[in-house]
Design a protein around this motif. Structure first.
Motif, PDB file in Angstrom:
ATOM      1  N   ASP A 100      43.579  40.559  40.886  1.00 31.26           N
ATOM      2  CA  ASP A 100      44.952  40.262  41.286  1.00 31.26           C
ATOM      3  C   ASP A 100      45.043  39.641  42.666  1.00 31.26           C
TER       4      ASP A 100
ATOM      5  N   THR B 270      44.711  28.900  27.744  1.00 32.34           N
ATOM      6  CA  THR B 270      45.038  29.274  29.120  1.00 32.34           C
ATOM      7  C   THR B 270      44.403  30.606  29.486  1.00 32.34           C
ATOM      8  N   ASP B 271      44.484  31.580  28.547  1.00 30.84           N
ATOM      9  CA  ASP B 271      43.911  32.912  28.819  1.00 30.84           C
ATOM     10  C   ASP B 271      42.407  32.830  29.037  1.00 30.84           C
ATOM     11  N   ARG B 272      41.717  32.045  28.195  1.00 27.93           N
ATOM     12  CA  ARG B 272      40.262  31.930  28.354  1.00 27.93           C
ATOM     13  C   ARG B 272      39.912  31.279  29.693  1.00 27.93           C
TER      14      ARG B 272
ATOM     15  N   GLU C 252      48.059  28.908  36.345  1.00 26.17           N
ATOM     16  CA  GLU C 252      48.421  28.382  35.029  1.00 26.17           C
ATOM     17  C   GLU C 252      48.747  26.884  35.107  1.00 26.17           C
TER      18      GLU C 252
ATOM     19  N   GLN D 292      38.523  37.220  35.653  1.00 31.04           N
ATOM     20  CA  GLN D 292      38.004  38.474  35.087  1.00 31.04           C
ATOM     21  C   GLN D 292      37.020  39.146  36.050  1.00 31.04           C
TER      22      GLN D 292
ATOM     23  N   ARG E   1      41.882  41.400  35.236  1.00 28.53           N
ATOM     24  CA  ARG E   1      41.819  40.217  36.088  1.00 28.53           C
ATOM     25  C   ARG E   1      41.991  40.607  37.549  1.00 28.53           C
TER      26      ARG E   1
ATOM     27  N   LYS F 114      48.357  29.292  24.567  1.00 24.25           N
ATOM     28  CA  LYS F 114      48.169  30.499  25.379  1.00 24.25           C
ATOM     29  C   LYS F 114      46.719  30.977  25.341  1.00 24.25           C
ATOM     30  N   SER F 115      46.080  30.855  24.181  1.00 17.06           N
ATOM     31  CA  SER F 115      44.699  31.325  24.086  1.00 17.06           C
ATOM     32  C   SER F 115      43.776  30.509  24.987  1.00 17.06           C
TER      33      SER F 115
ATOM     34  N   LEU G 286      41.748  31.319  32.431  1.00 18.67           N
ATOM     35  CA  LEU G 286      42.055  32.250  33.519  1.00 18.67           C
ATOM     36  C   LEU G 286      41.034  33.374  33.586  1.00 18.67           C
ATOM     37  N   ASP G 287      40.569  33.840  32.408  1.00 18.59           N
ATOM     38  CA  ASP G 287      39.542  34.886  32.404  1.00 18.59           C
ATOM     39  C   ASP G 287      38.267  34.397  33.094  1.00 18.59           C
TER      40      ASP G 287
ATOM     41  N   ALA H 237      47.956  35.058  38.542  1.00 18.95           N
ATOM     42  CA  ALA H 237      47.628  34.140  37.443  1.00 18.95           C
ATOM     43  C   ALA H 237      48.629  33.010  37.336  1.00 18.95           C
TER      44      ALA H 237
END
Length: 627
Positions: free
Chosen positions: A585, A176-178, A593, A185, A583, A173-174, A180-181, A589
């Protein structure tokens, strides 16, 4: 000397044996073959050579497939060194995966092979209705069933090598989050632009600056090597123009192919179907008897056909419509039904007709088609077709004449043009990359390569005939050659002055931006210039990519913060990042993913493949096309 050779052949034979046999004893036959392979190889995988011939054959197949899928694309795009390198990389990948599959004992059994062939949509065009392989289509591609099965088995085994890595790829998840950011972001920023164009009025390039820039950047002011060329093209169209066909021949062709110029005859019929009871021993006899009863009623009252069909026909598709089958042509119905229907006249009712489906009573409603188009209406079509056929027949002979004449009379293309009634075409400003004025024939890579050979440039003789497409030959010659040269400063001084001015203006913009940034850092209360914007990589708010990238790289624990951004010839920008927002919209997201996981999986597959390349010692030789 030659008399000595002719008179002493036996002695020379023994001398050659004495020279050759010890060499075989010393090196071995294998040594000779390895030396030959190495000399003719473009790459090695696990010690096995990929030869130039193998690469050429694979590339021809690739080009033919690409041309079939994209017939309107310029053929020279396919036949470039870059495309040939891609083909070589594909061959290397196949060899690497095949070797890995063999080492890992990954085999594909007959059952899986059949299951993939029957179920995979990509093989639908090769499947017959019963699920077997269409041998005719394979033959058209130069393959037997055994070759196809071997190829498919090989491909499925090779796929297993990478499938384990692909299926085991896990993305936390970390991560993926980075990822996506990085895309989604948003940041609140102020952007102050210092555009170079606003400073052009403040600069005045000196002659010394202009000369210095010119000397440092002479390559910018070079004209490429160019030639003026003449060329002739032999193809089916050029042969067709020389062919005339007599009126009698056209009429003869028309009569011989009358069916092609006739609209197919179609018939509209209705029927009553009585199906036998398969479970009853006398089912067919009873069904036939029932059909005969209905036929007897129709003989007395033909107008009752539709009503009887609705009540008694056991064809669920046509019974509700009074038995109407609409129009059909030959080949659309089972044979006995077709023969009966095409023997009737409109309004007639047939006898009972037996088919595999049961017993039919057929009534013909109407006939259409069957008329032949008049000769005058199809004359132009026939003439074009006949000329095409004659051109195909004459092309081989014409191609041989063409090739021989451009070689035997190398100082001019006019003789071959006169002989075969071709046009000598001319093109100016032709470069090694063809240029916009060149058509596809002269712009073919093999033609350009031959024209720019030193001997062609020096002697200005015809190049050998080059096949640039099926049934299309080209020969050309250099009429005038102009080497690449640097234009004198006097000719390009205005261009140089513009570039120096732009460079000086961009430098002024940079200096003013840096001075303003220093002031604002000393006194932040004065730093309120620029429009407040919300930017992300998805929605950059009209800002250059450099501005957005710089804003997103600023650490979020030291805001507000200024960053200086060099925009090159466009000038400079100062960006103040004030807030980190959520993020964007605009793109959910969840949609990204899957792409993140796929990108991660692709990266792992690439890394694993690179490891396999090292394991199997992949090497590219000097003969390999440049990457």
């Amino acid at each position: 000397m030659f008399d000595f050779v002719r008179n002493n052949t036996r002695i020379l034979f023994f001398v050659l044996l004495l020279l050759i046999i010890p060499s075989f004893v010393f090196f071995g036959v294998q040594g000779y073959s390895q030396f030959r392979e190495g000399a003719d190889g473009v790459a090695k995988v696990a010690g096995h050579t990929i030869t130039v011939a193998e690469l050429d054959a694979a590339h021809r197949n690739q080009v033919e497939r690409a041309r079939a899928q994209m017939p309107n694309v310029d053929p020279k795009l396919f036949d470039s060194p870059q495309m040939k390198r891609q083909t070589l990389e594909m061959l290397v990948r196949e060899r690497v995966l095949a070797q890995a599959a063999e080492d890992l004992k990954l085999l594909t059994g007959d059952e899986r092979l059949h299951r993939v062939f029957v179920n995979d949509p990509q093989f639908a065009f090769l499947r017959k209705p019963d699920g077997s392989v269409n041998k005719d289509l394979l033959s058209a591609q130069g393959m037997s069933v055994e070759m196809f099965e071997q190829r498919l088995r090989h491909d499925l085994s090779a796929q297993q090598v990478l499938r384990g890595v692909a299926d085991s790829a896990l993305v936390g998840k970390s991560v993926t989050d980075r990822a996506l950011d990085a895309f989604l972001q948003q940041r609140e920023v102020r952007v102050v632009r210092f555009d170079a164009k606003d400073y052009l009025g403040k600069v005045q390039p000196t002659d010394a600056q202009i000369e210095a820039y010119y000397k440092a950047n002479e390559a910018q002011f070079q004209t490429p090597e160019q030639i003026k060329a003449e060329y002739v093209v032999l193809d089916l169209d050029s042969i067709k123009k020389t062919i005339t066909v007599a009126q009698e021949e056209l009429r003869k062709y028309y009569e011989q192919n009358a069916a092609r110029y006739s609209a197919p005859e179609e018939r509209r019929a209705s029927h009553i179907l009585i199906q036998p009871d398969a479970s009853a021993p006398d089912g067919r006899a009873k069904a036939k008897a029932r059909a005969e009863e209905l036929l007897a009623q129709l003989r007395k009252n033909p107008e009752a056909f539709a009503d009887l069909a609705r009540k008694h026909s056991q064809d669920p598709g046509s019974a509700p419509n009074g038995g109407d089958l609409d129009f059909f042509r030959r080949g659309m119905m089972v044979k006995p039904f077709e023969e009966a229907a095409f023997a009737l006249k409109p309004g007639e009712i047939s006898n009972v007709v037996e088919t595999e489906h049961g017993y039919h009573i057929i009534k013909l409603a109407a006939v259409r088609g069957g008329e032949r188009k008049p000769f005058d209406a199809v004359r132009a079509e026939i003439e074009d077709e006949v000329k095409n056929q004659l051109a195909q027949q004459r092309y081989a002979e014409a191609a041989e004449q063409f090739s021989n004449m451009v070689y035997e009379q190398p100082d001019s293309l006019q003789p071959v043009a006169d002989k075969l009634k071709l046009q000598v075409r001319r093109v100016d400003q032709l470069t090694r990359s063809a240029g916009p004025a060149a058509d596809a024939a002269i712009a073919h890579p093999k033609v350009l390569e031959a024209l720019f050979e030193p001997e062609s440039l020096r002697n200005k003789r015809n190049i050998e005939a080059v096949e640039v497409a099926p049934n299309r030959l080209v020969s050309a010659r250099v009429a005038e050659h102009q080497p690449a040269r640097t234009l004198p400063l006097d000719e390009v001084k205005d261009r140089v002055r513009e570039r120096v001015a732009a460079q000086l203006a961009a430098e002024l913009a940079r200096k003013e931006a840096e001075a303003r940034l220093a002031e604002w850092r000393q006194n932040p209360t004065q730093a309120n210039a620029g429009q407040v914007l919300k930017v992300s990589r998805v929605q950059p708010a009209g800002q250059p990519r450099e501005v957005v990238d710089a804003a997103l790289k600023v650490k979020d624990d030291a805001l507000p913060a200024w960053v200086s951004v060099d925009l090159g010839a466009q000038g400079h920008a100062l960006v103040q990042v004030t807030k980190v927002l959520g993020r964007d919209d605009a793109v959910p997201a969840a949609q990204l993913e899957g792409q993140v996981v796929q990108a991660w999986r692709s990266a792992e597959l690439d890394a694993y493949y690179e490891l396999l390349k090292k394991r199997y010692k992949v090497q590219f030789t000097a003969k390999a096309p440049a990457p």
